[in-house]
Design an enzyme around this catalytic site. Structure first.
Site, PDB file in Angstrom:
ATOM      1  N   HIS A  66     -25.976 -28.001  57.820  1.00  0.00           N
ATOM      2  CA  HIS A  66     -26.964 -28.906  58.440  1.00  0.00           C
ATOM      3  C   HIS A  66     -27.635 -29.707  57.317  1.00  0.00           C
ATOM      4  O   HIS A  66     -26.971 -30.418  56.583  1.00  0.00           O
ATOM      5  CB  HIS A  66     -27.929 -28.043  59.261  1.00  0.00           C
TER       6      HIS A  66
ATOM      7  N   HIS B 235     -19.169 -34.451  62.294  1.00  0.00           N
ATOM      8  CA  HIS B 235     -20.432 -34.280  63.007  1.00  0.00           C
ATOM      9  C   HIS B 235     -20.128 -33.804  64.408  1.00  0.00           C
ATOM     10  O   HIS B 235     -19.131 -34.219  65.003  1.00  0.00           O
ATOM     11  CB  HIS B 235     -21.194 -35.612  63.067  1.00  0.00           C
TER      12      HIS B 235
ATOM     13  N   ASP C 153     -25.423 -37.419  55.380  1.00  0.00           N
ATOM     14  CA  ASP C 153     -25.577 -36.724  54.104  1.00  0.00           C
ATOM     15  C   ASP C 153     -24.603 -37.178  53.036  1.00  0.00           C
ATOM     16  O   ASP C 153     -24.752 -36.811  51.876  1.00  0.00           O
ATOM     17  CB  ASP C 153     -25.401 -35.207  54.316  1.00  0.00           C
TER      18      ASP C 153
END
Ligand code: ACO
Length: 441
Positions: free
Chosen positions: A275, A314, A370
């Site tokens: 995460h 994702h 990210d």
């Protein structure tokens, strides 16, 4: 279009059931049946009734929400209806936080009051410094943040009164205001630096940079490009509907725990490498790859299942994460000030190869938020351990909005999933002597 119902036939009994279908804003924004409506489907009167089995909530809506809309197929992200691209371009993090928490963009006076309140609650009790001093010199700042934000609960016992909107609002202001201070103090502790106190003349992100990086100067002057870049990154990270940490916030909050305890739990969920800890892992991965020519060999390892391509994939986006697109633009602006991060070359090569490789294309794996954020943070002077902390600060607005929405939602009760029990059937306790004898036999 026919009726908004689903007819289910239970082939065990031959009985049919008609179950209502409900929708989000539009049918395409989410259509669902109530899992509880399946309970009536039974083979006998003493049967518990049918459940839906959905490990990891792959296809279960846990709430109705009006905060964030994601269309993962089309790469769309909106807060309260406003496209993320417009907010990143025209808003500020505090204005976006107001929007997320209140549902509407503020007027000038509402925004001024909101900013004033948050600016004037940034100080933390001096005892928090004593907690921080108890941490080892190399303690991870995210661990320190989780610990200290949970500890705030003991300073504000009135926060337990979660049903009083005025009390809740006070804690919202405190958490929005104090998270940057806790984060910065954790960082200063890990560097062995004296704590730098908030400066009320600075913006939210300008003050964060001040508390992190101020040394001997009397007044810290943040670089405006970096201050704005951080603000945009914060807008992008403010909320993301029912992700792992938000689910934790809602789950803990559903037991009516105070918001500091719930938020500490949410931050703990964010910490994991799948995460919010992923941006830290991306940097470690890029360092491990080391140079552009070693990218193909790394991709082969990913395809063999030896490693994950961190920052890719994702649960919801099966298209380019819109936040990753915006971050690439922010990166260019930051690198004009800081110089290009040499890891960028490796990241671009990874993306180039991955986006044309059948392994990634067939699984619809694209860069997520990210993938590039860490490269920017590193160029701005943040050590990798600070990356998840820099995620937790802006996500605070989303966590709090989701928490309040959950508390005000009459359909929500304590969060308590069911299970399908697959363990041993009833059996009698075997005394130790009999167990030992059985082993010897
Ligand atoms: N690298 C290589 N393969 C991957 C990756 C990846 N990063 N992500 C998914 N896959 C593969 C899986 O192995 C699986 O392959 P299979 O069908 O052959 O078994 C397939 O793609 C589907 O992946 P799942 O793991 O089922 O997808 P899920 O929705 O459960 O996981 C997650 C999503 C956790 C984000 C995953 O993609 C991942 O681990 N990515 C790397 C970590 C990361 O970047 N996390 C940040 C997410 S964004 C955020 O939290 C802010």
């Amino acid at each position: 279009m026919g009726k908004d119902t689903l007819t289910v036939t239970d082939n065990r009994t031959g009985k049919s059931y008609e179950i209502p279908i409900s929708y989000g804003t539009y049918p395409t924004y989410g259509a669902a049946i109530k899992a509880a409506d399946l309970k009536q489907i039974k083979v006998s009167d003493d049967d518990f009734g049918l459940m839906s089995y959905d490990p990891s909530f792959g296809n279960t809506a846990s709430c109705r929400s009006t905060i964030t809309h994601i269309d993962g197929e089309r790469g769309i992200l909106r807060y309260r209806g406003y496209p993320i691209e417009q907010l990143a371009e025209q808003s500020t993090y505090l204005e976006t936080g107001y929007l997320i928490l209140h549902g509407e963009l503020p007027t000038r006076s509402q925004l001024d009051a909101w900013m004033w309140e948050i600016t004037h609650h940034t100080m933390i009790h001096e005892s928090i410094k004593k907690f921080l001093d108890g941490f080892h010199y190399d303690a991870h700042p995210m661990g320190m943040l989780i610990g200290t934000v949970g500890a705030l609960s003991t300073f504000y016992p009135e926060a337990k009164d979660i049903h009083d909107p005025a009390v809740r609002r006070k804690q919202v202001i405190r958490l929005m205001a104090k998270m940057p201070t806790l984060a910065a103090f954790a960082y200063r502790h890990s560097r062995g630096l004296p704590y730098a106190y908030p400066d009320n003349d600075l913006s939210y992100t300008g003050n964060l940079l001040n508390m992190l990086f101020k040394t001997t100067e009397l007044k810290y002057a943040p670089n405006p490009v970096l201050e704005r870049a951080l603000d945009v990154l914060f807008i992008l990270h403010a909320d993301h509907e029912q992700n792992c940490s938000t689910n934790a916030m809602r789950g803990i909050g559903s037991s009516h725990a105070d918001p500091y305890s719930a938020l500490a739990g949410a931050a703990a969920a964010l910490y994991g490498p799948l995460h919010g800890g992923a941006n830290e892992q991306v940097l470690r991965m890029l360092n491990e790859i080391g140079s552009k020519d070693r990218v193909p060999a790394y991709i082969e390892r990913v395809k063999k299942g030896e490693v994950l391509l961190m920052g890719f994939g994702h649960r919801v986006y099966k298209n380019y994460d819109p936040r990753a697109q915006i971050i690439k633009q922010v990166a260019d602006e930051v690198f004009e000030v800081t110089g290009v991060n040499p890891l960028l070359e490796i990241a671009l090569e990874l993306e180039r190869i991955a986006l044309q490789d059948d392994y990634f294309v067939s699984r619809r794996l694209y860069p997520n938020v990210d993938f590039y954020s860490g490269i920017i943070y590193q160029a701005m002077g943040f050590p990798v351990e600070m990356f998840p902390v820099l995620f937790a600060i802006p996500r605070t607005s989303g966590w709090l909005a989701q928490w309040e929405e959950m508390l005000e939602d009459k359909e929500q009760r304590i969060s308590r999933p069911r299970q399908v029990y697959a363990g041993p059937d009833r059996r009698d306790y075997v005394p130790m002597a009999a167990r030992e004898a059985g082993k010897a036999a």
